[in-house]
Write a protein that holds these residues in place. Sequence first.
Motif, short mmCIF file in Angstrom:
data_model
loop_
_atom_site.label_atom_id
_atom_site.label_comp_id
_atom_site.label_asym_id
_atom_site.label_seq_id
_atom_site.Cartn_x
_atom_site.Cartn_y
_atom_site.Cartn_z
N MET A 1 0.84 -1.17 0.00
CA MET A 1 0.00 0.00 0.00
C MET A 1 0.90 1.25 0.00
N SER A 2 0.50 2.27 -0.69
CA SER A 2 1.31 3.49 -0.78
C SER A 2 1.13 4.37 0.45
N ARG A 3 2.04 5.30 0.62
CA ARG A 3 1.91 6.26 1.72
C ARG A 3 0.62 7.04 1.59
N LYS A 4 0.25 7.39 0.36
CA LYS A 4 -0.99 8.12 0.13
C LYS A 4 -2.19 7.34 0.66
N SER A 5 -2.26 6.06 0.33
CA SER A 5 -3.35 5.20 0.83
C SER A 5 -3.28 5.04 2.33
N ASP A 6 -2.07 4.88 2.85
CA ASP A 6 -1.91 4.75 4.30
C ASP A 6 -2.39 6.01 5.01
N ARG A 7 -2.05 7.18 4.48
CA ARG A 7 -2.52 8.44 5.08
C ARG A 7 -4.05 8.50 5.09
N GLU A 8 -4.64 8.16 3.94
CA GLU A 8 -6.09 8.24 3.82
C GLU A 8 -6.77 7.25 4.77
N ASN A 9 -6.28 6.04 4.84
CA ASN A 9 -6.87 5.06 5.77
C ASN A 9 -6.66 5.47 7.21
N LEU A 10 -5.50 6.02 7.53
CA LEU A 10 -5.25 6.47 8.89
C LEU A 10 -6.18 7.62 9.25
N MET A 11 -6.38 8.54 8.32
CA MET A 11 -7.30 9.64 8.56
C MET A 11 -8.69 9.10 8.87
N LYS A 12 -9.13 8.10 8.11
CA LYS A 12 -10.45 7.50 8.35
C LYS A 12 -10.52 6.87 9.73
N MET A 13 -9.45 6.19 10.13
CA MET A 13 -9.44 5.55 11.44
C MET A 13 -9.44 6.59 12.55
N ILE A 14 -8.61 7.62 12.42
CA ILE A 14 -8.56 8.67 13.43
C ILE A 14 -9.91 9.36 13.53
N TYR A 15 -10.57 9.57 12.41
CA TYR A 15 -11.92 10.14 12.39
C TYR A 15 -12.88 9.25 13.18
N GLU A 16 -12.88 7.95 12.89
CA GLU A 16 -13.75 7.02 13.62
C GLU A 16 -13.46 7.04 15.10
N MET A 17 -12.17 7.04 15.45
CA MET A 17 -11.79 7.05 16.86
C MET A 17 -12.29 8.32 17.55
N GLU A 18 -12.17 9.44 16.86
CA GLU A 18 -12.63 10.71 17.41
C GLU A 18 -14.14 10.69 17.62
N ILE A 19 -14.88 10.22 16.64
CA ILE A 19 -16.33 10.14 16.73
C ILE A 19 -16.75 9.22 17.88
N ASN A 20 -16.07 8.08 18.02
CA ASN A 20 -16.41 7.11 19.06
C ASN A 20 -15.78 7.43 20.41
N GLY A 21 -14.87 8.41 20.45
CA GLY A 21 -14.19 8.74 21.70
C GLY A 21 -13.34 7.59 22.21
N ASP A 22 -12.80 6.80 21.30
CA ASP A 22 -12.05 5.61 21.67
C ASP A 22 -10.78 5.52 20.82
N PHE A 23 -9.64 5.81 21.44
CA PHE A 23 -8.36 5.75 20.76
C PHE A 23 -7.55 4.52 21.19
N SER A 24 -8.25 3.49 21.62
CA SER A 24 -7.60 2.29 22.16
C SER A 24 -7.01 1.42 21.06
N ILE A 25 -6.14 0.52 21.48
CA ILE A 25 -5.53 -0.44 20.56
C ILE A 25 -6.59 -1.41 20.04
N GLU A 26 -7.63 -1.64 20.83
CA GLU A 26 -8.72 -2.51 20.38
C GLU A 26 -9.46 -1.88 19.20
N GLU A 27 -9.69 -0.58 19.27
CA GLU A 27 -10.35 0.14 18.17
C GLU A 27 -9.45 0.10 16.93
N TYR A 28 -8.15 0.25 17.13
CA TYR A 28 -7.18 0.12 16.04
C TYR A 28 -7.33 -1.26 15.37
N GLY A 29 -7.37 -2.30 16.18
CA GLY A 29 -7.49 -3.66 15.65
C GLY A 29 -8.78 -3.87 14.87
#
Length: 133
Positions: A1-29
């Motif tokens: 996967m490219s850095r561009k794709s990794d950035r975009e997927n990470l942004m989506k995950m950080i967004y979800e974590m922010e919405i859910n108020g959960d920055f845990s490793i379980e949410e990452y998984g």
Amino acid sequence: MSRKSDRENLMKMIYEMEINGDFSIEEYGRFVENVPEKEPGIYFEKLYEVISEHKEDIDSQINSHSRKWKTSRMASVDLAILRVAAAEILYIKEIPDSVSINEAVGLAKKYGTDKSSKFINGLLGGLVDGEKA
């Protein structure tokens, strides 16, 4: 996967974590298990580690370079984009700041509002230059 794709997927995950108020490793998984494309790459993991270790400092830097909006009042998608780009700018020295800003602006145009790209460009430019946006 490219850095561009990794950035975009990470942004989506950080967004979800922010919405859910959960920055845990379980949410990452849970996110990584459900990535629609290939598995996130090494760069995704590296950036996630930076954000998880330095989230408070990253948010503090974002807040100190924003005149009108603090992280608590920012649109969640804009905040997720800013966190990814600020993590790169502050902690990943092999990526030129201009690349981080350009990638963030591209994500803002794709996922944010009409004003997001200008806001993000100004704030990140201020972060790089040490000025308030």
